[in-house]
Every structure is written in structure tokens, then in C-alpha cells.
Design a protein around this motif. Sequence first.
Motif, PDB file in Angstrom:
ATOM      1  N   VAL A   1     -22.280  74.798 -11.309  1.00 25.52           N
ATOM      2  CA  VAL A   1     -22.068  75.680 -12.454  1.00 25.52           C
ATOM      3  C   VAL A   1     -21.424  76.971 -11.956  1.00 25.52           C
ATOM      4  CG1 VAL A   1     -23.151  76.908 -14.376  1.00 25.52           C
ATOM      5  CG2 VAL A   1     -24.093  74.716 -13.606  1.00 25.52           C
ATOM      6  N   VAL A   2     -20.248  77.294 -12.506  1.00 26.92           N
ATOM      7  CA  VAL A   2     -19.490  78.464 -12.063  1.00 26.92           C
ATOM      8  C   VAL A   2     -19.429  79.459 -13.209  1.00 26.92           C
ATOM      9  CG1 VAL A   2     -17.394  79.242 -10.909  1.00 26.92           C
ATOM     10  CG2 VAL A   2     -18.090  76.854 -10.710  1.00 26.92           C
ATOM     11  N   ASP A   3     -20.160  80.573 -13.069  1.00 26.08           N
ATOM     12  CA  ASP A   3     -20.229  81.568 -14.138  1.00 26.08           C
ATOM     13  C   ASP A   3     -20.782  82.861 -13.546  1.00 26.08           C
ATOM     14  OD1 ASP A   3     -21.048  83.087 -16.558  1.00 26.08           O
ATOM     15  OD2 ASP A   3     -20.556  81.210 -17.585  1.00 26.08           O
ATOM     16  N   ASP A   4     -20.224  83.992 -13.972  1.00 28.76           N
ATOM     17  CA  ASP A   4     -20.668  85.271 -13.420  1.00 28.76           C
ATOM     18  C   ASP A   4     -21.817  85.897 -14.200  1.00 28.76           C
ATOM     19  OD1 ASP A   4     -18.245  87.598 -14.894  1.00 28.76           O
ATOM     20  OD2 ASP A   4     -19.073  85.716 -15.639  1.00 28.76           O
ATOM     21  N   GLU A   5     -22.332  85.214 -15.215  1.00 33.56           N
ATOM     22  CA  GLU A   5     -23.466  85.737 -15.955  1.00 33.56           C
ATOM     23  C   GLU A   5     -24.770  85.366 -15.247  1.00 33.56           C
ATOM     24  OE1 GLU A   5     -21.405  85.293 -20.385  1.00 33.56           O
ATOM     25  OE2 GLU A   5     -23.493  84.694 -20.039  1.00 33.56           O
ATOM     26  N   PRO A   6     -25.508  86.330 -14.753  1.00 36.88           N
ATOM     27  CA  PRO A   6     -26.719  86.015 -13.976  1.00 36.88           C
ATOM     28  C   PRO A   6     -27.805  85.330 -14.796  1.00 36.88           C
ATOM     29  CG  PRO A   6     -26.585  88.380 -14.437  1.00 36.88           C
ATOM     30  CD  PRO A   6     -25.267  87.785 -14.856  1.00 36.88           C
ATOM     31  N   ASP A   7     -27.803  85.527 -16.111  1.00 32.92           N
ATOM     32  CA  ASP A   7     -28.844  84.918 -16.947  1.00 32.92           C
ATOM     33  C   ASP A   7     -28.632  83.426 -17.152  1.00 32.92           C
ATOM     34  OD1 ASP A   7     -29.017  87.834 -19.135  1.00 32.92           O
ATOM     35  OD2 ASP A   7     -30.038  87.395 -17.245  1.00 32.92           O
TER      36      ASP A   7
ATOM     37  N   GLU B   1     -32.349  63.185 -12.282  1.00 27.74           N
ATOM     38  CA  GLU B   1     -31.058  62.798 -12.831  1.00 27.74           C
ATOM     39  C   GLU B   1     -29.960  63.762 -12.377  1.00 27.74           C
ATOM     40  OE1 GLU B   1     -33.081  62.059 -17.034  1.00 27.74           O
ATOM     41  OE2 GLU B   1     -30.931  61.664 -17.069  1.00 27.74           O
ATOM     42  N   TYR B   2     -30.268  65.070 -12.453  1.00 27.34           N
ATOM     43  CA  TYR B   2     -29.279  66.086 -12.133  1.00 27.34           C
ATOM     44  C   TYR B   2     -29.848  67.076 -11.119  1.00 27.34           C
ATOM     45  CZ  TYR B   2     -27.411  64.581 -16.710  1.00 27.34           C
ATOM     46  OH  TYR B   2     -26.951  63.868 -17.768  1.00 27.34           O
ATOM     47  N   GLU B   3     -28.942  67.596 -10.307  1.00 30.66           N
ATOM     48  CA  GLU B   3     -29.240  68.730  -9.429  1.00 30.66           C
ATOM     49  C   GLU B   3     -28.167  69.779  -9.687  1.00 30.66           C
ATOM     50  OE1 GLU B   3     -29.187  69.941  -4.659  1.00 30.66           O
ATOM     51  OE2 GLU B   3     -29.121  67.827  -5.270  1.00 30.66           O
ATOM     52  N   PHE B   4     -28.594  71.023  -9.887  1.00 22.48           N
ATOM     53  CA  PHE B   4     -27.650  72.093 -10.205  1.00 22.48           C
ATOM     54  C   PHE B   4     -27.529  73.067  -9.044  1.00 22.48           C
ATOM     55  CE2 PHE B   4     -26.683  71.347 -14.634  1.00 22.48           C
ATOM     56  CZ  PHE B   4     -27.747  70.570 -15.068  1.00 22.48           C
ATOM     57  N   VAL B   5     -26.287  73.439  -8.743  1.00 17.38           N
ATOM     58  CA  VAL B   5     -26.004  74.525  -7.806  1.00 17.38           C
ATOM     59  C   VAL B   5     -25.089  75.507  -8.525  1.00 17.38           C
ATOM     60  CG1 VAL B   5     -26.354  73.190  -5.702  1.00 17.38           C
ATOM     61  CG2 VAL B   5     -24.104  73.178  -6.804  1.00 17.38           C
ATOM     62  N   PHE B   6     -25.052  76.750  -8.061  1.00 13.50           N
ATOM     63  CA  PHE B   6     -24.398  77.805  -8.837  1.00 13.50           C
ATOM     64  C   PHE B   6     -23.470  78.648  -7.964  1.00 13.50           C
ATOM     65  CE2 PHE B   6     -26.857  77.247 -12.688  1.00 13.50           C
ATOM     66  CZ  PHE B   6     -27.977  76.585 -12.214  1.00 13.50           C
ATOM     67  N   ALA B   7     -22.384  79.111  -8.590  1.00 16.01           N
ATOM     68  CA  ALA B   7     -21.444  80.030  -7.941  1.00 16.01           C
ATOM     69  C   ALA B   7     -20.993  81.053  -8.980  1.00 16.01           C
ATOM     70  CB  ALA B   7     -20.241  79.280  -7.389  1.00 16.01           C
ATOM     71  N   PRO B   8     -20.799  82.327  -8.587  1.00 16.64           N
ATOM     72  CA  PRO B   8     -20.464  83.367  -9.560  1.00 16.64           C
ATOM     73  C   PRO B   8     -18.980  83.487  -9.881  1.00 16.64           C
ATOM     74  CG  PRO B   8     -20.830  84.366  -7.430  1.00 16.64           C
ATOM     75  CD  PRO B   8     -21.106  82.899  -7.260  1.00 16.64           C
ATOM     76  N   ASN B   9     -18.124  82.798  -9.150  1.00 16.71           N
ATOM     77  CA  ASN B   9     -16.681  82.887  -9.403  1.00 16.71           C
ATOM     78  C   ASN B   9     -15.977  81.703  -8.756  1.00 16.71           C
ATOM     79  OD1 ASN B   9     -15.872  83.680  -6.575  1.00 16.71           O
ATOM     80  ND2 ASN B   9     -17.193  85.425  -7.091  1.00 16.71           N
ATOM     81  N   GLY B  10     -14.660  81.597  -9.025  1.00 18.39           N
ATOM     82  CA  GLY B  10     -13.901  80.464  -8.525  1.00 18.39           C
ATOM     83  C   GLY B  10     -13.756  80.425  -7.023  1.00 18.39           C
ATOM     84  N   VAL B  11     -13.683  81.582  -6.378  1.00 25.34           N
ATOM     85  CA  VAL B  11     -13.522  81.623  -4.919  1.00 25.34           C
ATOM     86  C   VAL B  11     -14.745  81.021  -4.240  1.00 25.34           C
ATOM     87  CG1 VAL B  11     -13.298  83.138  -2.920  1.00 25.34           C
ATOM     88  CG2 VAL B  11     -11.951  83.593  -4.983  1.00 25.34           C
ATOM     89  N   GLU B  12     -15.922  81.485  -4.621  1.00 25.93           N
ATOM     90  CA  GLU B  12     -17.136  80.945  -4.026  1.00 25.93           C
ATOM     91  C   GLU B  12     -17.345  79.477  -4.401  1.00 25.93           C
ATOM     92  OE1 GLU B  12     -19.685  85.114  -4.033  1.00 25.93           O
ATOM     93  OE2 GLU B  12     -20.691  83.177  -3.979  1.00 25.93           O
ATOM     94  N   ALA B  13     -16.915  79.114  -5.591  1.00 25.88           N
ATOM     95  CA  ALA B  13     -17.014  77.714  -5.991  1.00 25.88           C
ATOM     96  C   ALA B  13     -16.178  76.817  -5.083  1.00 25.88           C
ATOM     97  CB  ALA B  13     -16.563  77.552  -7.443  1.00 25.88           C
TER      98      ALA B  13
ATOM     99  N   MET C   1     -13.792  84.988 -15.288  1.00 28.48           N
ATOM    100  CA  MET C   1     -14.642  85.366 -14.162  1.00 28.48           C
ATOM    101  C   MET C   1     -13.849  86.263 -13.212  1.00 28.48           C
ATOM    102  SD  MET C   1     -16.479  81.750 -13.199  1.00 28.48           S
ATOM    103  CE  MET C   1     -14.878  80.945 -12.978  1.00 28.48           C
ATOM    104  N   PRO C   2     -14.505  87.084 -12.416  1.00 27.82           N
ATOM    105  CA  PRO C   2     -13.800  87.895 -11.425  1.00 27.82           C
ATOM    106  C   PRO C   2     -13.313  87.041 -10.261  1.00 27.82           C
ATOM    107  CG  PRO C   2     -16.168  88.178 -11.202  1.00 27.82           C
ATOM    108  CD  PRO C   2     -15.958  87.343 -12.436  1.00 27.82           C
ATOM    109  N   LYS C   3     -12.388  87.628  -9.472  1.00 25.27           N
ATOM    110  CA  LYS C   3     -11.837  87.024  -8.241  1.00 25.27           C
ATOM    111  C   LYS C   3     -10.967  85.802  -8.525  1.00 25.27           C
ATOM    112  CE  LYS C   3     -15.419  88.725  -5.118  1.00 25.27           C
ATOM    113  NZ  LYS C   3     -16.397  88.381  -4.055  1.00 25.27           N
ATOM    114  N   MET C   4     -11.512  84.790  -9.180  1.00 30.21           N
ATOM    115  CA  MET C   4     -10.723  83.614  -9.564  1.00 30.21           C
ATOM    116  C   MET C   4     -11.296  83.060 -10.858  1.00 30.21           C
ATOM    117  SD  MET C   4     -10.135  79.900  -7.712  1.00 30.21           S
ATOM    118  CE  MET C   4      -9.313  80.577  -6.268  1.00 30.21           C
ATOM    119  N   ASP C   5     -10.444  82.972 -11.902  1.00 32.36           N
ATOM    120  CA  ASP C   5     -10.943  82.488 -13.190  1.00 32.36           C
ATOM    121  C   ASP C   5     -11.016  80.967 -13.217  1.00 32.36           C
ATOM    122  OD1 ASP C   5      -7.757  83.313 -14.689  1.00 32.36           O
ATOM    123  OD2 ASP C   5      -8.387  81.449 -13.756  1.00 32.36           O
TER     124      ASP C   5
END
Length: 383
Positions: free
Chosen positions: A9-15, A32-44, A63-67
Motif C-alpha cells: 500500500v503506497v500512500d502518504d496518509e499516516p492514518d 489470505e493477505y499480508e500488507f506492507v506500506f510505503a509513504p511514496n513512490g520512491v520508497e515503494a 504523493m510527495p517525491k514520486m506520485d
Amino acid sequence: MSKPYKILVVDDEPDLEPLILQRMRRHIRSNEYEFVFAPNGVEALNMLNADQTIDMVLSDINMPKMDGLTLLQQLPGVDPNLRAVIISAYGDMDNIRTAMNRGAFDFVTKPIDFDDLKITIGRTLDHLSEWREALSSRDQLVALQNELSIASQLQQSILPKNSPVTEDYEVAANMEPARNIGGDFYDFFPMDDEIAVVVADVSDKGIPASMFMMSSRTALKGAAIGLRQPEKALAEVNNQLHQDNPTFMFVTMVYALYNPTTGSFTYSIAGHDPPLLVSADGNVSEMASTDGVALGIASDIRFSQNTVTLSPGDTVVLFTDGVTEAMDEHREQFGMERLYEVFEARPPASALAANEAVFEAVRGFAGDAPQSDDITCLTLRHT
């Protein structure tokens, strides 16, 4: 226990992270699912390059850095088999269309409806699973029939699996391709307080028709979210299909918005047979045509729309010409008159009963004659 699908999941909203973990907890606990998170496209991208087990990307656009749109362009270089779903602001049709053109499989809108998100994730991963099965089987295929069978599974995976039955309405639909891969498709999906329904028929059959069908479906979903009026949505789909259509294919379509509260059924037709209206007392009539041409033939075509108000017990029957043009052993066609007779004085008790009655009548008429065209029918009952 089988390995869970891993979703980035790539999203800069912390909530969003705790919200997803809370709302999807049953799927997480059941492995069934495992979720990992990144705040922007670069980190993703860094996470994707470091972890080859990620199956799907759910990304915001802004998103910042990379949309998210830039991220979509980078995904094929990391893993061409990744599936991406975009999160967009409601009505942001330009970005949604760009995302689809850059390879997004589907989209959801903000604020996120988690019921819709679960359906979208499930459909996306079903498609990914079928695609992986096709890839693993590719080297072992010895006949074209096997390849067509896998492609048919891919096509079937994008059709809605669960038909809604509520206190206000029922929907039932089915499609039987004439070959392994058909050119017909149907869909239904929520649009705020309305339900969108569509039945369509591509001009050809086989793999080319299947590809054009998928393009038509994607274009319609993108147009529907930004252009609520069916006539405007069809005009947008037509322009998109005509822009890149080297094979000169076309698709006929009925697209409608139904309001379960008021019974309002607003529809627009692109070169397709008008729906039938079966009243609660068994009276059958054909809805007025809106005289639109098939999609993809020419650009900047104007479409019109009609609205009817359904009464309790009324059923709308949308179908392709594979129903009325089904032939028996003497090459006689089923025709509209026999379709009317399916319902006259015998109003269906449910949408499913109406749908099954159509297919039963066509099969009984055709007998042992080979099926000459895809047969598709969608029924909507205002309860």
C-alpha cells in the motif's frame, strides 16, 4: 497453510495504515493477505526491488517525491506481472484514464469504501492467480485449445462473481461464449446511491475480441466514475476506443444507472438491442431506443438517454443478439417473439429466475445445433 498474497500500500496518509490493518484484520488473520506500506513512490520502488514476493500494489495518485502515475510507469521494469490498483479522488477521470493507460488493473475512489476495496482486491488477485497459472502452463501447452482455455479463464475472472439480492433489487447475469473466448461481457457496480449495469457485444470473437472487450470494460469504468450521465459516459468510451483501434473493431452496448430507492432506470444505447421491460403482471414491452451507433467506429459521436421508472415487481432484461439470433438445426432464429413469450403472462419471481428462463428457452429452441454466437443476459428486478 498457503502463503498469503502480499499487498504493498503506497500512500502518504499516516492514518491509512492502521485503518487498513483494522478493516482487513479477518483476511490478515486467516492468512489470505499480508500488507506492507510505503509513504511514496520512491520508497515503494525500493521495497519492490528488495522484495520479490509482493503480488499487488495499491497506490494513491498524489504523493510527495514520486506520485502514483509515475510509479505505475516504473512497475513493468520491476515485475511485469505485478497488478496495480489506483486510489483516486472521486470524479478525477483524467488521472483515472491515465492510470488505466499506464497499466492499472482497476481503481477505487476516496473516501475508500472498504466493501468495494475488498471486492476489487479479490478480483485483482483472482486475475493474477489465473495469469500465473497461464504462465506456468505455457511451456507445457501442445495445442491451441489449451491456450484458449486459459484465456477463457482470464476473461471469466473479470466478470462479477456474486449477484446482489437485496430488499430493494436483485441482479442476475450469465454469459455463455460460442468459442472458448467470447466477445460479450456484462458488469454491474455501485455508483453512490445508484447501481450501474452494462451489457455489451464486440464485433468479433476469439482472442482479438477478448482484448477489445477488456479495453471497453476499462474505458467504461473510467468514464462512469467521472461522467454520471450514461449518454456522456458512452461518448467518452467511444472517443477512447476510436483513438487506438487499428483493427477497426467496434462494440455495441447498453449502459444504465438504476436507483433502487426511486426505481429510476436511466439508460443509453450504442448500436445494441433495447432492453425488455417485464411488468409484475407479465406484460412485456421493449424500451425505447436511443438510436446511438456502436462504439469505436467514429469519434465525437453524440448519444442520448431515456429514463423509465420501475414499479415493484418489474424486471429489466438486457441481452445480446446471441439470444435473439440463436439458430436451431434448420437455421431458424430464436427471434424477439419467442423472447417475449418467455415472460408473457408468466412474470418472473426473481432476477435469477428470469435469467435462467431466457437461457432455458434458447437452449431448448437450439437443440443440438452448434452455438453460433455468444449468449449474454443480465436481468434486474425492482423489488
